[in-house]
Design a protein around this motif. Structure first.
Motif, PDB file in Angstrom:
ATOM      1  N   GLY A   1      15.666  -4.247   8.270  1.00  0.00           N
ATOM      2  CA  GLY A   1      15.497  -2.796   8.239  1.00  0.00           C
ATOM      3  C   GLY A   1      16.352  -2.133   7.183  1.00  0.00           C
ATOM      4  N   CYS A   2      16.499  -2.767   6.033  1.00  0.00           N
ATOM      5  CA  CYS A   2      17.419  -2.304   4.996  1.00  0.00           C
ATOM      6  C   CYS A   2      17.094  -0.906   4.481  1.00  0.00           C
ATOM      7  N   GLY A   3      15.812  -0.522   4.493  1.00  0.00           N
ATOM      8  CA  GLY A   3      15.454   0.821   4.033  1.00  0.00           C
ATOM      9  C   GLY A   3      15.468   0.934   2.523  1.00  0.00           C
ATOM     10  N   GLU A   4      16.626   1.159   1.926  1.00  0.00           N
ATOM     11  CA  GLU A   4      16.711   1.314   0.478  1.00  0.00           C
ATOM     12  C   GLU A   4      16.469  -0.006  -0.220  1.00  0.00           C
ATOM     13  N   ALA A   5      15.690   0.069  -1.274  1.00  0.00           N
ATOM     14  CA  ALA A   5      15.383  -1.091  -2.108  1.00  0.00           C
ATOM     15  C   ALA A   5      14.720  -2.226  -1.333  1.00  0.00           C
ATOM     16  N   CYS A   6      14.043  -1.907  -0.267  1.00  0.00           N
ATOM     17  CA  CYS A   6      13.309  -2.909   0.499  1.00  0.00           C
ATOM     18  C   CYS A   6      12.174  -3.455  -0.375  1.00  0.00           C
ATOM     19  N   VAL A   7      12.009  -4.755  -0.387  1.00  0.00           N
ATOM     20  CA  VAL A   7      10.959  -5.354  -1.208  1.00  0.00           C
ATOM     21  C   VAL A   7       9.583  -4.861  -0.796  1.00  0.00           C
ATOM     22  N   TRP A   8       9.393  -4.538   0.481  1.00  0.00           N
ATOM     23  CA  TRP A   8       8.092  -4.033   0.925  1.00  0.00           C
ATOM     24  C   TRP A   8       7.868  -2.603   0.465  1.00  0.00           C
ATOM     25  N   GLU A   9       8.906  -1.788   0.456  1.00  0.00           N
ATOM     26  CA  GLU A   9       8.765  -0.425  -0.084  1.00  0.00           C
ATOM     27  C   GLU A   9       8.436  -0.477  -1.562  1.00  0.00           C
ATOM     28  N   GLN A  10       9.128  -1.334  -2.291  1.00  0.00           N
ATOM     29  CA  GLN A  10       8.861  -1.483  -3.717  1.00  0.00           C
ATOM     30  C   GLN A  10       7.432  -1.960  -3.951  1.00  0.00           C
ATOM     31  N   TYR A  11       6.976  -2.884  -3.117  1.00  0.00           N
ATOM     32  CA  TYR A  11       5.609  -3.387  -3.239  1.00  0.00           C
ATOM     33  C   TYR A  11       4.591  -2.273  -2.973  1.00  0.00           C
ATOM     34  N   HIS A  12       4.814  -1.474  -1.939  1.00  0.00           N
ATOM     35  CA  HIS A  12       3.876  -0.390  -1.622  1.00  0.00           C
ATOM     36  C   HIS A  12       3.870   0.675  -2.711  1.00  0.00           C
ATOM     37  N   GLU A  13       5.016   0.943  -3.312  1.00  0.00           N
ATOM     38  CA  GLU A  13       5.068   1.873  -4.442  1.00  0.00           C
ATOM     39  C   GLU A  13       4.303   1.299  -5.631  1.00  0.00           C
ATOM     40  N   ALA A  14       4.457   0.018  -5.870  1.00  0.00           N
ATOM     41  CA  ALA A  14       3.742  -0.640  -6.963  1.00  0.00           C
ATOM     42  C   ALA A  14       2.240  -0.640  -6.705  1.00  0.00           C
ATOM     43  N   ARG A  15       1.832  -0.797  -5.443  1.00  0.00           N
ATOM     44  CA  ARG A  15       0.397  -0.737  -5.094  1.00  0.00           C
ATOM     45  C   ARG A  15      -0.170   0.650  -5.371  1.00  0.00           C
ATOM     46  N   ALA A  16       0.604   1.689  -5.045  1.00  0.00           N
ATOM     47  CA  ALA A  16       0.158   3.058  -5.303  1.00  0.00           C
ATOM     48  C   ALA A  16       0.018   3.292  -6.814  1.00  0.00           C
ATOM     49  N   GLU A  17       0.968   2.813  -7.589  1.00  0.00           N
ATOM     50  CA  GLU A  17       0.906   2.935  -9.051  1.00  0.00           C
ATOM     51  C   GLU A  17      -0.285   2.153  -9.598  1.00  0.00           C
ATOM     52  N   TYR A  18      -0.527   0.973  -9.050  1.00  0.00           N
ATOM     53  CA  TYR A  18      -1.672   0.167  -9.463  1.00  0.00           C
ATOM     54  C   TYR A  18      -2.978   0.914  -9.173  1.00  0.00           C
ATOM     55  N   ALA A  19      -3.097   1.508  -8.001  1.00  0.00           N
ATOM     56  CA  ALA A  19      -4.314   2.246  -7.641  1.00  0.00           C
ATOM     57  C   ALA A  19      -4.547   3.399  -8.610  1.00  0.00           C
ATOM     58  N   ARG A  20      -3.465   4.104  -8.973  1.00  0.00           N
ATOM     59  CA  ARG A  20      -3.590   5.212  -9.926  1.00  0.00           C
ATOM     60  C   ARG A  20      -4.024   4.679 -11.294  1.00  0.00           C
ATOM     61  N   ALA A  21      -3.364   3.620 -11.764  1.00  0.00           N
ATOM     62  CA  ALA A  21      -3.683   3.054 -13.073  1.00  0.00           C
ATOM     63  C   ALA A  21      -5.104   2.502 -13.099  1.00  0.00           C
ATOM     64  N   LEU A  22      -5.535   1.888 -12.010  1.00  0.00           N
ATOM     65  CA  LEU A  22      -6.893   1.346 -11.937  1.00  0.00           C
ATOM     66  C   LEU A  22      -7.922   2.466 -11.990  1.00  0.00           C
ATOM     67  N   ALA A  23      -7.694   3.539 -11.268  1.00  0.00           N
ATOM     68  CA  ALA A  23      -8.624   4.674 -11.289  1.00  0.00           C
ATOM     69  C   ALA A  23      -8.716   5.269 -12.691  1.00  0.00           C
TER      70      ALA A  23
END
Length: 59
Positions: free
Chosen positions: A25-47
């Motif tokens: 439950g680290c919260g900050e700099a969690c690899v899953w948070e970073q992954y979800h942010e990267a997925r959102a950026e990918y979705a924007r870039a793909l669109a």
């Protein structure tokens, strides 16, 4: 001189590998948070990429 621009289809980010998440439950700099942010950026870039492509080329 004209500069060539690579307009390749964006690639999705790789999910965290097993063992990368501390599962504490680290919260900050969690690899899953970073992954979800990267997925959102990918979705924007793909669109944006899809909007630049001819309609018959996007599938």
């Amino acid at each position: 001189m004209s500069e060539e621009h690579d307009d390749s289809r964006p690639l999705p980010p790789e999910p965290p590998q097993e063992g990368e998440c501390c599962e504490d439950g680290c919260g900050e700099a969690c690899v899953w948070e970073q992954y979800h942010e990267a997925r959102a950026e990918y979705a924007r870039a793909l669109a944006e990429w899809q909007a630049r492509q001819p309609q018959d080329a996007v599938k």
